[in-house]
Design a protein around this motif. Structure first.
Motif, PDB file in Angstrom:
ATOM      1  N   TYR A  92      -2.224   2.229  11.354  1.00 16.68           N
ATOM      2  CA  TYR A  92      -1.557   2.028  10.227  1.00 16.68           C
ATOM      3  C   TYR A  92       0.129   2.146  10.487  1.00 16.68           C
ATOM      4  CZ  TYR A  92      -5.573   0.511   7.461  1.00 16.68           C
ATOM      5  OH  TYR A  92      -6.481   0.018   6.929  1.00 16.68           O
ATOM      6  N   ASN A  95      -2.509   8.096  13.413  1.00 17.97           N
ATOM      7  CA  ASN A  95      -3.846   8.110  13.269  1.00 17.97           C
ATOM      8  C   ASN A  95      -4.228   6.509  13.936  1.00 17.97           C
ATOM      9  OD1 ASN A  95      -6.572   8.359  12.949  1.00 17.97           O
ATOM     10  ND2 ASN A  95      -6.441   7.811  10.910  1.00 17.97           N
ATOM     11  N   GLU A 129       0.767  -1.231   0.073  1.00 16.08           N
ATOM     12  CA  GLU A 129       0.249   0.086  -0.017  1.00 16.08           C
ATOM     13  C   GLU A 129       0.926   1.345  -0.001  1.00 16.08           C
ATOM     14  OE1 GLU A 129      -4.132  -1.349   1.708  1.00 16.08           O
ATOM     15  OE2 GLU A 129      -2.740  -0.488   3.350  1.00 16.08           O
ATOM     16  N   ASN A 132     -17.269   7.106   5.648  1.00 13.20           N
ATOM     17  CA  ASN A 132     -15.694   7.014   5.094  1.00 13.20           C
ATOM     18  C   ASN A 132     -14.818   7.156   6.076  1.00 13.20           C
ATOM     19  OD1 ASN A 132     -16.920   6.038   2.694  1.00 13.20           O
ATOM     20  ND2 ASN A 132     -16.623   7.993   1.580  1.00 13.20           N
ATOM     21  N   GLY A 133     -13.746   6.176   6.094  1.00  9.55           N
ATOM     22  CA  GLY A 133     -12.634   6.387   6.956  1.00  9.55           C
ATOM     23  C   GLY A 133     -12.889   6.031   8.426  1.00  9.55           C
ATOM     24  N   SER A 134     -14.070   5.334   8.908  1.00 11.51           N
ATOM     25  CA  SER A 134     -14.389   4.881  10.259  1.00 11.51           C
ATOM     26  C   SER A 134     -13.662   3.669  10.470  1.00 11.51           C
ATOM     27  CB  SER A 134     -15.999   4.886  10.334  1.00 11.51           C
ATOM     28  OG  SER A 134     -16.421   3.978   9.477  1.00 11.51           O
ATOM     29  N   GLY A 135     -13.015   2.970   9.428  1.00 14.35           N
ATOM     30  CA  GLY A 135     -12.257   1.846  10.000  1.00 14.35           C
ATOM     31  C   GLY A 135     -12.902   0.554   9.603  1.00 14.35           C
ATOM     32  N   LYS A 136     -13.926   0.412   8.620  1.00 15.23           N
ATOM     33  CA  LYS A 136     -14.620  -0.777   8.328  1.00 15.23           C
ATOM     34  C   LYS A 136     -13.714  -1.572   7.486  1.00 15.23           C
ATOM     35  CE  LYS A 136     -17.944   1.642   6.148  1.00 15.23           C
ATOM     36  NZ  LYS A 136     -17.408   3.085   6.021  1.00 15.23           N
ATOM     37  N   SER A 137     -13.187  -0.957   6.389  1.00 14.82           N
ATOM     38  CA  SER A 137     -12.306  -2.274   5.785  1.00 14.82           C
ATOM     39  C   SER A 137     -11.101  -2.527   6.360  1.00 14.82           C
ATOM     40  CB  SER A 137     -11.756  -1.212   4.547  1.00 14.82           C
ATOM     41  OG  SER A 137     -12.660  -0.900   3.760  1.00 14.82           O
ATOM     42  N   THR A 138     -10.777  -1.534   7.301  1.00 17.84           N
ATOM     43  CA  THR A 138      -9.465  -1.978   8.255  1.00 17.84           C
ATOM     44  C   THR A 138      -9.854  -3.315   8.948  1.00 17.84           C
ATOM     45  OG1 THR A 138      -8.804   0.202   8.480  1.00 17.84           O
ATOM     46  CG2 THR A 138      -7.929  -1.052  10.067  1.00 17.84           C
ATOM     47  N   VAL A 181      -6.922   4.144  14.264  1.00 25.19           N
ATOM     48  CA  VAL A 181      -7.968   3.758  13.448  1.00 25.19           C
ATOM     49  C   VAL A 181      -9.036   3.004  14.271  1.00 25.19           C
ATOM     50  CG1 VAL A 181      -8.890   2.594  11.203  1.00 25.19           C
ATOM     51  CG2 VAL A 181      -6.764   3.863  11.227  1.00 25.19           C
TER      52      VAL A 181
HETATM   53  P1  ADP Z   1     -13.694   2.904   5.703  1.00 23.09           P
HETATM   54  O1  ADP Z   1     -13.608   1.636   5.226  1.00 23.09           O
HETATM   55  O2  ADP Z   1     -14.553   2.839   7.006  1.00 23.09           O
HETATM   56  O3  ADP Z   1     -13.942   3.789   4.615  1.00 23.09           O
HETATM   57  P2  ADP Z   1     -10.826   2.452   6.311  1.00 23.09           P
HETATM   58  O4  ADP Z   1     -10.761   1.230   7.120  1.00 23.09           O
HETATM   59  O5  ADP Z   1     -10.483   2.130   4.731  1.00 23.09           O
HETATM   60  O6  ADP Z   1     -12.110   3.236   6.453  1.00 23.09           O
HETATM   61  O7  ADP Z   1      -9.770   3.509   6.700  1.00 23.09           O
HETATM   62  C1  ADP Z   1      -9.902   4.001   8.193  1.00 23.09           C
HETATM   63  C2  ADP Z   1      -8.588   5.290   8.258  1.00 23.09           C
HETATM   64  O8  ADP Z   1      -7.367   4.406   8.125  1.00 23.09           O
HETATM   65  C3  ADP Z   1      -8.829   6.111   7.470  1.00 23.09           C
HETATM   66  O9  ADP Z   1      -8.539   7.508   8.172  1.00 23.09           O
HETATM   67  C4  ADP Z   1      -7.673   6.154   6.268  1.00 23.09           C
HETATM   68  O10 ADP Z   1      -7.354   7.150   5.770  1.00 23.09           O
HETATM   69  C5  ADP Z   1      -6.535   5.218   6.925  1.00 23.09           C
HETATM   70  N1  ADP Z   1      -6.192   4.203   6.290  1.00 23.09           N
HETATM   71  C6  ADP Z   1      -6.700   3.337   5.353  1.00 23.09           C
HETATM   72  N2  ADP Z   1      -5.637   2.577   4.779  1.00 23.09           N
HETATM   73  C7  ADP Z   1      -4.389   3.070   5.206  1.00 23.09           C
HETATM   74  C8  ADP Z   1      -3.130   2.943   5.019  1.00 23.09           C
HETATM   75  N3  ADP Z   1      -2.633   1.954   4.080  1.00 23.09           N
HETATM   76  N4  ADP Z   1      -2.204   3.528   5.433  1.00 23.09           N
HETATM   77  C9  ADP Z   1      -2.497   4.567   6.299  1.00 23.09           C
HETATM   78  N5  ADP Z   1      -3.692   4.699   6.605  1.00 23.09           N
HETATM   79  C10 ADP Z   1      -4.588   4.204   6.140  1.00 23.09           C
END
Ligand code: ADP
Length: 598
Positions: free
Chosen positions: A360, A365, A117, A387-393, A367
C-alpha cells in the motif's frame, strides 16, 4: 506567522479566481455597489455640511430642497451595498453551487483510491462536503469589506483635513496606533483560534459520538457516557482557560483603541466648539466633524474584525485547496476504450495475475509478493486465508483501485492498466465487505448496479430473488420503499438483509464476472451457508466467472478452485478434496474451524 500570511494570500487568490470564473457578473455588481457605498461617504459629508449651513442661514432659499434631495440620494448610495448585498449574494451562491460543486465531484472522481482510505484526508473531505463554496463566497464579501473600510478611513481623514487641517493631520497620525491596536487584538484572537482548533475538534468529535447510532449503543452498553462527558468537560475547561488568558490581552488593546478615540473626540469637540464661538467654524462643518469621528472608529473596528474573520476563513479555504492538490490517478491508465472492447470476449483466461507484487502507498509491508494465478471463464474460485493475508487487496487490485508495484493483471486477456475504469466496471461487478447502504429506495439500492435498467422492475425483482430477499417486495411501497433511517417513511433492514441487497445490486448488473468480498459476514453460520449455496447456484446458472472471499472455509467447498493465501503468497491451490488430501495448511485451518462447530 509568515506561513499563516502565505495561507491567507493563497486562499484569497484561490477564491477570487473561482468567483471570477463562475460568478463574474454578480461579483462585479457587488464590488460596484460596495465602491459606490464607500465613496458616497465623502459626498454625503459635503452635502450634509452645506445643508446644515444653509439651514442655519436666516433666509432659507430653494437651494435647500436641492441639497436635501442630493443628501437623500447620497444616504441611499451609502446604503446601497447593505441593501443589495443579500440579493446579490443569493445569485453568487447559486452560481457557485451550480458550477463549483461539479469541480469538487470531478476531483473526487479523479482521486487515487488510497486517498479515500487515508484517515488524514477525512477532515478535508468533511470540510469540502460541508461548506466549500459558501466559504469561497465569504472570502469575497470579507475582502470587499476590508477594502471598503480602508477607503472609508482615507475618506474620513480627507473630510477632517478639509474641515480643519490640524484635525486631519492628527487623525492621519492616530491611524497608525489605532490600526496597530486593532490588528494586535485581531492577531491574538487568530492565534488563540489556531492553538485551540485541535481541542475544539476533539470536543466536537466527542459530541458527535452521541449522535452516532453505533457509537451510542456501545456507550450505553459500556456505561461510557460519563467518561465522554468528563473528557468533553476537560476540553471545555482548557478552551475556556485559553479564552480567559487571551481575552485580557484583547480587552487591553480594545481599551487603548477606545481611549484614543475618546481623547480624539473630546479634543475635536472642545477645539471646534471654541472655533464656533469665535466664528471661525460654521455649524455644518462642526456637524460633519462630529459625525465623521463615529465613521472613523467604526471603519477601523470593522477592518480589524474582517481581518480576523479572513484569517479564520482562510484556514478553511486552505483545506479546500489541499483537497484540490491531492494526487490524481496517474500512470498509464487509459481514459478511452481504444478498441479494446472487441478483445473483451475472446478466448483468453478471464482473470490472470502474473508475478504481481504490491504494497500500500506509504507502507513498507509487502501485502502480495510475486503472486501468480488464473481464473478460467465460468470458474468459481475462492480465496481463503487468515485476516490480513491479502484477500481483499486482490479484489481492490482487480477493480483497478490500486496499481500493482510489479507484475501484470489481466481481465479477459487485457492488461488492466490499459483499461479505462468504465471498461473494468463493465467487465466485473463487486460486493465489497463494507458496501454502501444507501438511505434511498429499494429500487435505487439495487438499481445502482445497473443504472440504465433502474426502472426495469422484473430485472430488479430477479436480482432480489436471486439474492434471497424476495420478501422485500412485500414492503408497503414495494421497490419504491425508502430504506434506512433518514426518511420518515423509511424501513431499516437487518445486517443480513442489507448484505443481500448489496448482492442483489451486483446481480442486477450485466457484468460477466462477479467479485464477492466476504458477502455474508453479517450472517449467522447457517444463513451464511444458505447464502453461499444460493450464490453458487446463481453463479453456475448465469455462467459467471467469480471470485469469492470468505474467512469461513465451509463456504468454499462448492467452489471449483480454492486458493490459500499466506504471508503474501499463494500457499496452496486446488479443490476442497485435493487440499484436504494434501493435509497441508488448508486442511489444518479447515479442521480447526470445524472443531468450533462440534
Ligand atoms: P484480508 O482481506 O485478507 O483480511 P487485506 O487485503 O484487507 O487482508 O489486508 C492485507 C494487509 O494490507 C493487512 O496487513 C492490512 O493491514 C494491510 N492494508 C489493508 N488496507 C490497507 C491500506 N489502505 N493501507 C495500508 N495497509 C493496508
Amino acid at each position: 506567522m509568515k506561513e499563516k500570511i502565505s495561507i491567507i494570500r493563497k486562499s484569497i487568490a484561490f477564491c477570487w479566481k473561482n468567483i471570477m470564473k463562475y460568478s463574474r457578473f454578480w461579483s462585479i455588481v457587488l464590488i460596484a455597489a460596495a465602491l459606490i457605498s464607500s465613496f458616497s461617504i465623502l459626498i454625503n459629508a459635503r452635502v450634509l455640511e452645506k445643508m446644515i449651513n444653509a439651514l442655519s442661514e436666516e433666509a432659507i432659499s430653494t437651494k435647500i430642497y436641492q441639497l436635501i434631495a442630493v443628501w437623500i440620494l447620497s444616504v441611499l448610495a451609502m446604503n446601497l451595498f447593505y441593501l443589495l448585498n443579500k440579493y446579490i449574494n443569493i445569485h453568487i451562491n447559486a452560481e457557485m453551487e451550480k458550477n463549483f460543486l461539479p469541480d469538487v465531484i470531478d476531483k473526487y472522481n479523479k482521486l487515487e483510491y488510497w486517498q479515500y482510505e487515508c484517515s488524514e484526508n477525512q477532515d478535508l473531505f468533511q470540510h469540502v462536503n460541508a461548506s466549500s463554496y459558501t466559504d469561497i463566497v465569504s472570502v469575497l464579501n470579507i475582502s470587499i469589506n476590508i477594502v471598503s473600510s480602508v477607503i472609508a478611513v482615507i475618506e474620513v481623514i480627507c473630510i477632517f483635513t478639509w474641515a480643519v487641517l490640524w484635525v486631519g493631520l492628527i487623525a492621519g497620525l492616530l491611524t497608525i496606533p489605532l490600526v496597530y491596536f486593532c490588528l494586535s487584538a485581531a492577531y491574538i484572537e487568530m492565534k488563540q483560534r489556531w492553538t485551540m482548533t485541535k481541542d475544539i475538534r476533539k470536543r466536537y468529535y466527542f459530541q458527535s459520538l452521541f449522535a452516532d447510532k453505533n457509537a451510542l449503543q456501545e456507550i450505553k452498553v459500556f456505561n461510557a457516557k460519563d467518561y465522554f462527558i468528563n473528557e468533553s468537560e476537560k476540553l471545555t475547561q482548557s478552551i475556556n482557560n485559553d479564552l480567559k488568558t487571551n481575552i485580557g490581552k484583547v480587552t487591553k488593546y480594545k481599551l487603548f483603541f477606545t481611549m484614543t478615540i475618546c481623547m480624539f473626540t473630546v479634543l475635536v469637540i472642545c477645539v471646534s466648539s471654541e472655533m464656533i464661538i469665535a466664528e471661525r467654524l460654521q455649524i455644518g462643518t462642526y456637524a460633519i466633524l462630529i459625525n465623521s469621528i463615529a465613521i472613523f472608529a467604526r471603519s477601523q473596528q470593522s477592518l480589524s474584525s474582517n481581518i480576523s474573520t479572513l484569517a479564520r476563513t482562510s484556514e478553511k479555504i486552505n483545506l479546500i485547496l489541499a483537497f484540490f492538490e491531492l494526487d490524481e490517478t496517474k500512470g498509464s491508465k487509459k481514459t478511452e476504450f481504444c478498441g479494446l472492447e472487441n478483445k473483451l470476449w475472446n478466448d483468453q483466461k478471464a482473470i490472470e495475475f502474473e508475478h504481481v507484487s504490491f504494497s500500500y502507498p506509504d507502507s513498507d509491508n509487502i501485502v502480495l509478493d510475486d503472486v501468480s494465478f488464473s481464473v478460467e471463464r465460468g470458474e468459481i474460485v475462492s480465496f481463503v486465508g487468515i485476516n490480513g493475508s491479502g484477500k481483499s487487496t486482490i479484489i481492490k487490485l482487480l477493480c483497478g483501485l490500486y496499481q500493482p508495484d510489479k507484475g501484470t493483471i489481466r481481465i479477459n486477456g487485457v492488461d488492466i492498466t490499459d483499461m479505462p475504469n468504465e471498461m473494468i466496471g463493465k467487465a466485473l461487478s463487486v460486493v465489497f465487505q463494507d458496501g454502501q447502504h444507501y438511505m434511498l429506495s429499494l429500487r435505487e439500492n439495487v438499481g445502482l448496479g445497473n443504472i440504465d435498467d433502474m426502472q426495469n422492475d422484473n430485472r430488479l425483482k430477479d436480482a432480489l430473488t436471486a439474492a434471497g430477499v424476495k420478501d422485500l417486495f412485500q414492503l408497503e411501497k414495494g421497490l419504491d420503499q425508502n430504506l434506512g433511517n433518514i426518511f420518515e417513511d423509511a424501513v431499516d433492514l437487518s445486517g443480513g438483509q442489507w448484505q443481500r441487497v448489496l448482492i442483489a445490486r451486483a446481480f442486477a448488473g450485466e457484468a460477466d464476472m462477479l467479485l464477492l468480498d466476504e458477502p455474508a459476514s453479517s450472517l449467522d453460520p447457517i444463513a451464511e451457508c444458505e447464502l453461499y449455496h444460493v450464490i453458487h447456484d446463481v453463479l453456475i446458472k448465469a455462467k459467471k466467472t467469480s471470485i469469492l472471499i470468505s474467512h469461513r472455509l465451509a463456504s468454499c467447498i462448492l467452489s471449483d478452485k480454492i486458493m490459500v493465501l499466506k504471508d503474501g503468497h499463494i500457499q496452496e491451490s486446488g479443490t476442497h478434496e485435493e487440499l484436504m488430501g494434501n493435509n497441508g495448511y488448508y486442511a489444518e485451518m479447515f479442521m480447526k474451524q470445524r472443531s468450533w462447530y462440534q
